[in-house]
Design a protein around this motif. Structure first.
Motif, PDB file in Angstrom:
ATOM      1  N   LEU A 111       0.811  -1.217   0.000  1.00  0.00           N
ATOM      2  CA  LEU A 111       0.000   0.000   0.000  1.00  0.00           C
ATOM      3  C   LEU A 111       0.845   1.267   0.000  1.00  0.00           C
ATOM      4  CD1 LEU A 111      -2.858  -1.015   2.438  1.00  0.00           C
ATOM      5  CD2 LEU A 111      -2.809  -1.124  -0.052  1.00  0.00           C
ATOM      6  N   ALA A 112       2.150   1.118   0.146  1.00  0.00           N
ATOM      7  CA  ALA A 112       3.028   2.286   0.074  1.00  0.00           C
ATOM      8  C   ALA A 112       3.153   2.799  -1.360  1.00  0.00           C
ATOM      9  CB  ALA A 112       4.414   1.939   0.627  1.00  0.00           C
ATOM     10  N   ASP A 113       2.806   1.970  -2.323  1.00  0.00           N
ATOM     11  CA  ASP A 113       2.866   2.349  -3.735  1.00  0.00           C
ATOM     12  C   ASP A 113       1.562   3.042  -4.119  1.00  0.00           C
ATOM     13  OD1 ASP A 113       2.645   2.368  -6.560  1.00  0.00           O
ATOM     14  OD2 ASP A 113       4.033   0.689  -6.715  1.00  0.00           O
ATOM     15  N   PRO A 114       1.622   4.327  -4.496  1.00  0.00           N
ATOM     16  CA  PRO A 114       0.389   5.071  -4.820  1.00  0.00           C
ATOM     17  C   PRO A 114      -0.441   4.420  -5.917  1.00  0.00           C
ATOM     18  CG  PRO A 114       2.259   6.564  -4.610  1.00  0.00           C
ATOM     19  CD  PRO A 114       2.821   5.185  -4.591  1.00  0.00           C
ATOM     20  N   LYS A 115       0.203   3.822  -6.909  1.00  0.00           N
ATOM     21  CA  LYS A 115      -0.538   3.194  -8.003  1.00  0.00           C
ATOM     22  C   LYS A 115      -1.308   1.970  -7.505  1.00  0.00           C
ATOM     23  CE  LYS A 115       2.481   4.726 -11.775  1.00  0.00           C
ATOM     24  NZ  LYS A 115       3.360   4.288 -12.893  1.00  0.00           N
ATOM     25  N   ILE A 116      -0.668   1.182  -6.640  1.00  0.00           N
ATOM     26  CA  ILE A 116      -1.346   0.018  -6.085  1.00  0.00           C
ATOM     27  C   ILE A 116      -2.500   0.449  -5.189  1.00  0.00           C
ATOM     28  CG2 ILE A 116      -1.090  -1.954  -4.523  1.00  0.00           C
ATOM     29  CD1 ILE A 116       1.707  -2.335  -5.611  1.00  0.00           C
ATOM     30  N   ARG A 117      -2.265   1.475  -4.366  1.00  0.00           N
ATOM     31  CA  ARG A 117      -3.326   1.989  -3.495  1.00  0.00           C
ATOM     32  C   ARG A 117      -4.536   2.416  -4.317  1.00  0.00           C
ATOM     33  NH1 ARG A 117      -2.549   3.542   1.755  1.00  0.00           N
ATOM     34  NH2 ARG A 117      -4.219   5.049   1.484  1.00  0.00           N
ATOM     35  N   ALA A 118      -4.284   3.159  -5.385  1.00  0.00           N
ATOM     36  CA  ALA A 118      -5.377   3.666  -6.213  1.00  0.00           C
ATOM     37  C   ALA A 118      -6.140   2.527  -6.878  1.00  0.00           C
ATOM     38  CB  ALA A 118      -4.828   4.629  -7.259  1.00  0.00           C
ATOM     39  N   ALA A 119      -5.419   1.531  -7.349  1.00  0.00           N
ATOM     40  CA  ALA A 119      -6.067   0.405  -8.023  1.00  0.00           C
ATOM     41  C   ALA A 119      -6.934  -0.391  -7.050  1.00  0.00           C
ATOM     42  CB  ALA A 119      -5.011  -0.499  -8.654  1.00  0.00           C
ATOM     43  N   LEU A 120      -6.415  -0.640  -5.860  1.00  0.00           N
ATOM     44  CA  LEU A 120      -7.183  -1.414  -4.884  1.00  0.00           C
ATOM     45  C   LEU A 120      -8.373  -0.618  -4.362  1.00  0.00           C
ATOM     46  CD1 LEU A 120      -4.337  -3.175  -2.838  1.00  0.00           C
ATOM     47  CD2 LEU A 120      -5.601  -4.002  -4.836  1.00  0.00           C
ATOM     48  N   ALA A 121      -8.169   0.670  -4.133  1.00  0.00           N
ATOM     49  CA  ALA A 121      -9.284   1.516  -3.690  1.00  0.00           C
ATOM     50  C   ALA A 121     -10.382   1.560  -4.743  1.00  0.00           C
ATOM     51  CB  ALA A 121      -8.782   2.921  -3.384  1.00  0.00           C
ATOM     52  N   GLY A 122      -9.970   1.585  -6.004  1.00  0.00           N
ATOM     53  CA  GLY A 122     -10.935   1.674  -7.095  1.00  0.00           C
ATOM     54  C   GLY A 122     -11.773   0.430  -7.280  1.00  0.00           C
ATOM     55  N   ALA A 123     -11.364  -0.684  -6.670  1.00  0.00           N
ATOM     56  CA  ALA A 123     -12.150  -1.916  -6.769  1.00  0.00           C
ATOM     57  C   ALA A 123     -13.429  -1.835  -5.941  1.00  0.00           C
ATOM     58  CB  ALA A 123     -11.310  -3.113  -6.320  1.00  0.00           C
ATOM     59  N   SER A 124     -13.459  -0.935  -4.957  1.00  0.00           N
ATOM     60  CA  SER A 124     -14.638  -0.746  -4.113  1.00  0.00           C
ATOM     61  C   SER A 124     -15.568   0.291  -4.720  1.00  0.00           C
ATOM     62  CB  SER A 124     -14.213  -0.288  -2.714  1.00  0.00           C
ATOM     63  OG  SER A 124     -15.313   0.257  -1.993  1.00  0.00           O
ATOM     64  N   VAL A 125     -16.858   0.115  -4.502  1.00  0.00           N
ATOM     65  CA  VAL A 125     -17.810   1.108  -5.007  1.00  0.00           C
ATOM     66  C   VAL A 125     -17.648   2.443  -4.300  1.00  0.00           C
ATOM     67  CG1 VAL A 125     -19.488  -0.652  -5.641  1.00  0.00           C
ATOM     68  CG2 VAL A 125     -19.628   0.418  -3.387  1.00  0.00           C
ATOM     69  N   PHE A 126     -16.982   2.449  -3.150  1.00  0.00           N
ATOM     70  CA  PHE A 126     -16.768   3.681  -2.397  1.00  0.00           C
ATOM     71  C   PHE A 126     -15.446   4.350  -2.755  1.00  0.00           C
ATOM     72  CE2 PHE A 126     -19.329   0.921   0.495  1.00  0.00           C
ATOM     73  CZ  PHE A 126     -20.512   1.640   0.382  1.00  0.00           C
ATOM     74  N   ASP A 127     -14.679   3.741  -3.646  1.00  0.00           N
ATOM     75  CA  ASP A 127     -13.407   4.277  -4.122  1.00  0.00           C
ATOM     76  C   ASP A 127     -12.456   4.588  -2.968  1.00  0.00           C
ATOM     77  OD1 ASP A 127     -11.581   4.991  -6.079  1.00  0.00           O
ATOM     78  OD2 ASP A 127     -12.201   7.097  -6.079  1.00  0.00           O
ATOM     79  N   ARG A 128     -12.374   3.673  -2.029  1.00  0.00           N
ATOM     80  CA  ARG A 128     -11.394   3.792  -0.953  1.00  0.00           C
ATOM     81  C   ARG A 128     -11.045   2.416  -0.424  1.00  0.00           C
ATOM     82  NH1 ARG A 128     -13.156   2.874   4.286  1.00  0.00           N
ATOM     83  NH2 ARG A 128     -15.387   3.117   4.752  1.00  0.00           N
ATOM     84  N   LEU A 129      -9.928   2.336   0.273  1.00  0.00           N
ATOM     85  CA  LEU A 129      -9.560   1.106   0.955  1.00  0.00           C
ATOM     86  C   LEU A 129     -10.418   0.950   2.203  1.00  0.00           C
ATOM     87  CD1 LEU A 129      -5.681   1.432   0.762  1.00  0.00           C
ATOM     88  CD2 LEU A 129      -7.096  -0.120  -0.587  1.00  0.00           C
ATOM     89  N   GLY A 130     -10.617  -0.281   2.616  1.00  0.00           N
ATOM     90  CA  GLY A 130     -11.297  -0.501   3.876  1.00  0.00           C
ATOM     91  C   GLY A 130     -10.393  -0.131   5.035  1.00  0.00           C
ATOM     92  N   ALA A 131     -10.997   0.248   6.137  1.00  0.00           N
ATOM     93  CA  ALA A 131     -10.263   0.504   7.377  1.00  0.00           C
ATOM     94  C   ALA A 131     -10.519  -0.667   8.318  1.00  0.00           C
ATOM     95  CB  ALA A 131     -10.732   1.803   8.023  1.00  0.00           C
ATOM     96  N   PRO A 132      -9.556  -1.001   9.182  1.00  0.00           N
ATOM     97  CA  PRO A 132      -9.796  -2.077  10.144  1.00  0.00           C
ATOM     98  C   PRO A 132     -11.092  -1.894  10.927  1.00  0.00           C
ATOM     99  CG  PRO A 132      -7.479  -1.519  10.142  1.00  0.00           C
ATOM    100  CD  PRO A 132      -8.159  -0.498   9.254  1.00  0.00           C
ATOM    101  N   ALA A 133     -11.436  -0.648  11.260  1.00  0.00           N
ATOM    102  CA  ALA A 133     -12.667  -0.391  12.003  1.00  0.00           C
ATOM    103  C   ALA A 133     -13.902  -0.776  11.201  1.00  0.00           C
ATOM    104  CB  ALA A 133     -12.748   1.077  12.403  1.00  0.00           C
TER     105      ALA A 133
END
Length: 259
Positions: free
Chosen positions: A205-227
């Motif tokens: 997740l330190a890689d901005p491109k990977i973060r963006a790609a994974l976040a984009g897989a969600s309908v909310f366009d973000r990564l999940g949080a542990p909470a």
């Protein structure tokens, strides 16, 4: 804490892998809801101590349990530590909530997985939770809760996670079988499946491109949080989920919906 935040008062919980990431968030949430939480950890004593301290500073109750998973006798060691921790606090024996969260990933294509890799990921992700639950059964009070943490990878194809996904698929199969067995005791058994979740132990997740790609897989366009995951587990751990059992709950934030 307000009365509405103490819906788990008087109950005792075990969270495996409870010192970091999703497990830590689950331990914090269950404690905030009033449960006495056993924070299991394998190696990072400092992280476990910090989690217990944070719970106590917020007015909750917790204790740490050390046991390495994936080795002979691991389940017995977990419960021996749990029993000792309860006794040290003067609490009655028994448990109300068991959360099988501890696990490791194996980000390799099948051609690159060694027999040692395979044996290790199954020993920690599948064998350990199976026998932890076996040892839990005589301790688990009627009306209790079992929650296993699976993964979206058990339902969505990720070739680079094949062996890991197999371990989680095994837990998915265990859930309805155990739910049927334990239903007469009022015990619910469910699985929660996170998607791409931001934790401190995920270096990709330190890689901005990977973060963006994974976040984009969600309908909310973000990564999940542990909470986000902890809140789902807390629902299943409480009385409001008394009529939900044998289920696989998607907690991915809508990953790949519509594809």
């Amino acid at each position: 804490m307000s009365p509405t935040r103490l819906r788990l008062a008087g109950r005792t919980a075990l969270v495996t892998g409870g010192s970091r990431g999703i497990g830590r968030a689950i331990a914090l949430r269950l404690a905030a809801d009033g449960a006495l939480v056993a924070v299991h950890y394998g190696h990072d004593e400092q992280a476990a101590a910090a989690t217990v301290k944070q719970i106590e500073e917020a007015g909750g109750r917790a204790f740490a349990v050390r046991a390495e998973l994936g080795v002979p006798g691991d389940a017995a060691a977990v419960w021996a530590g749990f029993d000792d921790g309860l006794a040290a606090l003067g609490e009655a024996a028994g448990v109300d909530i068991v959360v099988n969260n501890a696990g490791i990933t194996l980000p390799r294509f099948i051609a690159d997985v060694t027999e040692q890799d395979y044996d290790q990921v199954f020993a920690i992700n599948t064998r350990a939770p199976f026998f932890i639950l076996q040892h839990a059964l005589p301790r688990l009070r009627d009306g209790g809760r079992i929650v296993s943490i699976s993964s979206a990878a058990s339902r969505i194809a990720y070739p680079a996670l094949a062996a890991y996904a197999m371990t989680k698929g095994a837990l998915d199969v265990l859930t309805p079988a155990l739910a049927l067995q334990l239903g007469p005791r009022g015990i619910t058994v469910n699985t929660v499946a996170p998607g791409f979740t931001e934790t401190e132990i995920n270096p990709t997740l330190a890689d901005p491109k990977i973060r963006a790609a994974l976040a984009g897989a969600s309908v909310f366009d973000r990564l999940g949080a542990p909470a986000d995951i902890a809140d789902v587990v807390a629902f299943l751990a409480g009385d409001d989920a008394r009529w939900v059992t044998g289920q696989w709950l998607d907690a991915t934030g809508g990953v790949h919906l519509g594809l």
